[in-house]
Design an enzyme around this catalytic site. Sequence first.
Site, mmCIF file in Angstrom:
data_model
loop_
_atom_site.group_PDB
_atom_site.id
_atom_site.type_symbol
_atom_site.label_atom_id
_atom_site.label_comp_id
_atom_site.label_asym_id
_atom_site.label_seq_id
_atom_site.Cartn_x
_atom_site.Cartn_y
_atom_site.Cartn_z
ATOM 1 N N ASN A 74 0.853 -1.184 0.000
ATOM 2 C CA ASN A 74 0.000 0.000 0.000
ATOM 3 C C ASN A 74 0.890 1.236 0.000
ATOM 4 O O ASN A 74 1.495 1.573 1.010
ATOM 5 C CB ASN A 74 -0.903 -0.018 1.243
ATOM 6 C CG ASN A 74 -1.834 1.180 1.303
ATOM 7 O OD1 ASN A 74 -1.960 1.936 0.350
ATOM 8 N ND2 ASN A 74 -2.497 1.350 2.436
ATOM 9 N N LYS A 76 0.049 4.276 -0.328
ATOM 10 C CA LYS A 76 -0.618 5.412 0.314
ATOM 11 C C LYS A 76 -0.420 6.688 -0.526
ATOM 12 O O LYS A 76 -0.384 6.629 -1.748
ATOM 13 C CB LYS A 76 -0.146 5.559 1.762
ATOM 14 C CG LYS A 76 -0.350 4.269 2.570
ATOM 15 C CD LYS A 76 -0.090 4.438 4.037
ATOM 16 C CE LYS A 76 -0.316 3.119 4.767
ATOM 17 N NZ LYS A 76 -0.127 3.250 6.220
ATOM 18 N N HIS A 158 -9.338 0.567 5.539
ATOM 19 C CA HIS A 158 -8.050 0.868 6.167
ATOM 20 C C HIS A 158 -8.248 1.848 7.307
ATOM 21 O O HIS A 158 -9.118 2.718 7.261
ATOM 22 C CB HIS A 158 -7.083 1.441 5.128
ATOM 23 C CG HIS A 158 -5.665 1.475 5.600
ATOM 24 N ND1 HIS A 158 -5.196 2.458 6.444
ATOM 25 C CD2 HIS A 158 -4.604 0.641 5.358
ATOM 26 C CE1 HIS A 158 -3.915 2.237 6.694
ATOM 27 N NE2 HIS A 158 -3.535 1.140 6.051
ATOM 28 N N GLU A 160 -6.805 4.419 8.242
ATOM 29 C CA GLU A 160 -6.723 5.839 7.908
ATOM 30 C C GLU A 160 -8.036 6.335 7.301
ATOM 31 O O GLU A 160 -8.406 7.498 7.464
ATOM 32 C CB GLU A 160 -5.541 6.079 6.977
ATOM 33 C CG GLU A 160 -4.206 5.877 7.694
ATOM 34 C CD GLU A 160 -3.091 5.390 6.798
ATOM 35 O OE1 GLU A 160 -3.241 5.442 5.560
ATOM 36 O OE2 GLU A 160 -2.065 4.939 7.340
ATOM 37 N N GLU A 228 -4.834 -5.254 10.875
ATOM 38 C CA GLU A 228 -3.862 -4.185 11.050
ATOM 39 C C GLU A 228 -4.135 -3.439 12.348
ATOM 40 O O GLU A 228 -4.967 -2.528 12.383
ATOM 41 C CB GLU A 228 -3.935 -3.205 9.874
ATOM 42 C CG GLU A 228 -3.532 -3.792 8.542
ATOM 43 C CD GLU A 228 -3.257 -2.712 7.519
ATOM 44 O OE1 GLU A 228 -2.151 -2.684 6.985
ATOM 45 O OE2 GLU A 228 -4.149 -1.881 7.282
ATOM 46 N N GLY A 234 2.687 2.367 10.831
ATOM 47 C CA GLY A 234 3.539 3.534 10.645
ATOM 48 C C GLY A 234 4.226 4.027 11.896
ATOM 49 O O GLY A 234 4.856 5.086 11.886
ATOM 50 N N SER A 274 3.692 -2.047 10.346
ATOM 51 C CA SER A 274 5.151 -1.924 10.433
ATOM 52 C C SER A 274 5.870 -3.218 10.053
ATOM 53 O O SER A 274 6.903 -3.568 10.630
ATOM 54 C CB SER A 274 5.560 -1.467 11.845
ATOM 55 O OG SER A 274 5.061 -0.168 12.108
#
Length: 318
Positions: A74, A76, A158, A160, A228, A234, A274
């Site tokens: 991904n 992003k 996701h 985010e 996730e 991240g 990560s």
Amino acid sequence: MAVASSSLASQLSGPKSVSSYSGLRRSGPKLDHTQSLSLFQHLHSQLRLSSSSRKASRGIVAMAGTGKFFVGGNWKCNGTKDSISKLVSDLNSAKLEADVDVIVAPPFLYIDQVKNSLTDRIEISGQNSWVGKGGAFTGEISVEQLKDIGATWVILGHSERRHVIGEDDQFIGKKAAYALNEGLGVIACIGEKLEEREAGKTFDICFQQLKAFADAVPSWDNIVIAYEPVWAIGTGKVASPEQAQEVHVAVRDWLKKNVSPEVASKTRIIYGGSVNGGNSAELAKKEDIDGFLVGGASLKGPEFATIINSVTAKKVAA
């Protein structure tokens, strides 16, 4: 599904949790030393029996699911034409294990560039899609547009999108249903925030998010679940292989009980948070981890190739 996986998940989610991993369930009544030792010996015995039977029946790859190893990158909101050209060149020259499904998800405006220059060995995914057919929805990308430009997958749910953009479970479930009905595969993301893990709500959150998908989708044939944990995305913090495996077992058990044993067996459950070239092999060894959804490390061609090739860590002697 292995007997031990199902049994372990049910004991972990029962009223007397003995989980040693922080935040999965609130602690139940304490067990004395004798009870703890007895339960540990029981679970250890089950796992050994399961491992022996799996080696006999599967022979090559120690996976609880029956699907092919799956690794997604991904990208992003990263990249320029030049940096993506370099990344594509690195991926084209990389030697990748054959028994892995690989996808990358570039920013939408670079999909055409990637599709026209990247090896066909790697499929293209969108990072998001609209809930229905296109129209007067400024800034959105439709499933039809993704398909038209060569994408075969889309990432939905996701963290985010959930926690920065504000999409809720039901909306994400509807988007997944539309994408599947129109012929795209869906990488369905689930995962808990740090405060939810610390409050003992990991399973509750993941199951709630799973239910929203299950209530909406027409079939699980083209779905990959990506677990996730938000606290690991991240941040440089990664769930230990044992922590990730424990949640993956529970997710597979939920599918078995709430959808079907067949779906539980064939649905690939991948880990994201990560993941990098240094930790992917140890994570891949866990039988319920069927691959990865990779963020930052997927922007580095050689490292992403290392993660893809971590499937070799899952292989066992026949």
